[in-house]
Design a protein around this motif. Sequence first.
Motif, PDB file in Angstrom:
ATOM      1  N   ILE A   6       0.777  -0.818   0.268  1.00 48.87           N
ATOM      2  CA  ILE A   6       0.151  -0.124  -0.692  1.00 48.87           C
ATOM      3  C   ILE A   6       0.746   0.868   0.525  1.00 48.87           C
ATOM      4  O   ILE A   6       0.740   2.484  -0.901  1.00 48.87           O
ATOM      5  N   SER A   7       1.616   0.903   0.712  1.00 48.93           N
ATOM      6  CA  SER A   7       2.859   1.758   0.881  1.00 48.93           C
ATOM      7  C   SER A   7       3.776   2.518  -0.705  1.00 48.93           C
ATOM      8  O   SER A   7       3.781   3.866  -1.236  1.00 48.93           O
ATOM      9  N   MET A  44       2.447   8.143   2.973  1.00 49.28           N
ATOM     10  CA  MET A  44       2.988   9.812   2.764  1.00 49.28           C
ATOM     11  C   MET A  44       3.888  10.328   3.089  1.00 49.28           C
ATOM     12  O   MET A  44       4.672  11.387   2.931  1.00 49.28           O
ATOM     13  N   ASN A  45       4.004  10.092   4.747  1.00 53.00           N
ATOM     14  CA  ASN A  45       5.578  10.168   5.563  1.00 53.00           C
ATOM     15  C   ASN A  45       6.566  10.195   4.362  1.00 53.00           C
ATOM     16  O   ASN A  45       7.819  11.398   4.276  1.00 53.00           O
ATOM     17  N   VAL A  46       6.974   9.271   3.713  1.00 54.07           N
ATOM     18  CA  VAL A  46       7.938   9.617   2.487  1.00 54.07           C
ATOM     19  C   VAL A  46       8.305  10.243   1.752  1.00 54.07           C
ATOM     20  O   VAL A  46       9.150  10.996   1.273  1.00 54.07           O
ATOM     21  N   MET A 111      -0.889  17.328   6.228  1.00 52.73           N
ATOM     22  CA  MET A 111      -1.691  16.840   7.648  1.00 52.73           C
ATOM     23  C   MET A 111      -2.394  15.819   7.670  1.00 52.73           C
ATOM     24  O   MET A 111      -2.609  15.021   8.541  1.00 52.73           O
ATOM     25  N   GLU A 112      -3.379  15.788   6.526  1.00 53.20           N
ATOM     26  CA  GLU A 112      -4.665  14.610   6.297  1.00 53.20           C
ATOM     27  C   GLU A 112      -3.449  13.117   6.323  1.00 53.20           C
ATOM     28  O   GLU A 112      -3.940  12.328   7.303  1.00 53.20           O
ATOM     29  N   GLY A 113      -2.483  13.707   5.533  1.00 48.59           N
ATOM     30  CA  GLY A 113      -0.980  12.328   5.829  1.00 48.59           C
ATOM     31  C   GLY A 113      -1.049  11.639   7.100  1.00 48.59           C
ATOM     32  O   GLY A 113       0.090  11.159   7.061  1.00 48.59           O
ATOM     33  N   LYS A 114      -0.668  13.179   8.173  1.00 48.32           N
ATOM     34  CA  LYS A 114      -0.124  13.018   9.173  1.00 48.32           C
ATOM     35  C   LYS A 114      -1.135  12.753  10.305  1.00 48.32           C
ATOM     36  O   LYS A 114      -1.051  12.133  11.334  1.00 48.32           O
ATOM     37  N   GLY A 115      -2.338  11.933   9.963  1.00 47.45           N
ATOM     38  CA  GLY A 115      -3.789  11.611  10.812  1.00 47.45           C
ATOM     39  C   GLY A 115      -4.658  12.227  11.193  1.00 47.45           C
ATOM     40  O   GLY A 115      -5.038  12.471  12.545  1.00 47.45           O
ATOM     41  N   LEU A 116      -3.883  13.770  10.939  1.00 49.23           N
ATOM     42  CA  LEU A 116      -5.144  15.044  12.263  1.00 49.23           C
ATOM     43  C   LEU A 116      -6.623  15.312  10.527  1.00 49.23           C
ATOM     44  O   LEU A 116      -5.978  15.455   8.981  1.00 49.23           O
ATOM     45  N   GLU A 117      -6.916  15.701  11.565  1.00 49.57           N
ATOM     46  CA  GLU A 117      -8.383  16.393  10.618  1.00 49.57           C
ATOM     47  C   GLU A 117      -7.950  18.176  10.318  1.00 49.57           C
ATOM     48  O   GLU A 117      -8.104  18.432  11.132  1.00 49.57           O
TER      49      GLU A 117
END
Length: 211
Positions: A6-7, A44-46, A111-117
Motif C-alpha cells: 500500500i505504501s 505519505m511520510n516518505v 496534514m491529513e497524511g499524518k492522521g490529522l482532521e
Amino acid sequence: MILEDISLKLQAGRAKEVKALVQQAIDEGIPVQQILEEGLVSGMNVIGEKFKNNEVFVPEVLVAARAMNQGAQLLKPLLAAEGVKAHGKVCIGTVQGDLHDIGKNLVKMMMEGKGLEVIDLGTDVAPETFVETARDEGCQIIACSALLTTTMGVMGEVVKQAEAAGIRDQVKIMVGGAPVTEDFCRQIGADAYTPDAASAADKALEFCAAL
C-alpha cells in the motif's frame, strides 16, 4: 506484506491499486488503524520527506495524496465506528484578499497524511472565520496561508481576533506561504512558521501531541 505494498503504490500515485489493496487488507482483518498508519500514512511520510529534500515535486505529491484519499475513504467509516480519533484538528485557509490555494492544498494533504482532521476554509478567508471555526469545531490549530505580501498582514489580524475571542491560549496559529518568514511570524505573535508543506504537517502533529 500488504501494508508495505500500500505504501509503495501510494508513493507511486497508483490510486486504483491503493484502493484495491486497502480493501483487501480490510477483508483480511488487518486492524483499520494499522492499515492507516503503516500503509497510507507511512507512504505519505516518505513522499513528505522526499518533497522536503526536493527529490519529488508538487505533481508527485498531488498524485500520492489522491491515492491516499482513495484509501482513506474506505477507512474513514470504519475508523469512526471503532471510535478512533484523529490525532488533532486543524482549520486551514488562505487569508482574506488572497486566492492562491496550491500551497494550502498541499499542506492540507500532508496534514491529513499524518492522521490529522483538517477543515478546509478555502481562499479569501476572513480572520473572524478562522477564529469562529476553531472555536466552534474545537480545533487545536489555525493554519493561515498567504502568497501575496499585501495579504500577509491579515495573519496578524487572525492572532488579534483569537486573543479577542479568548481562545488564544487554546489554539496554535501556524503561518506559511512564499512571502512569509520566521521574523514575520514572531512579529505578529503567531506560534510557528514552516517553509514547506511537509514541515508544516510535522509541526502540526507535534503541537497536537503536546496539547
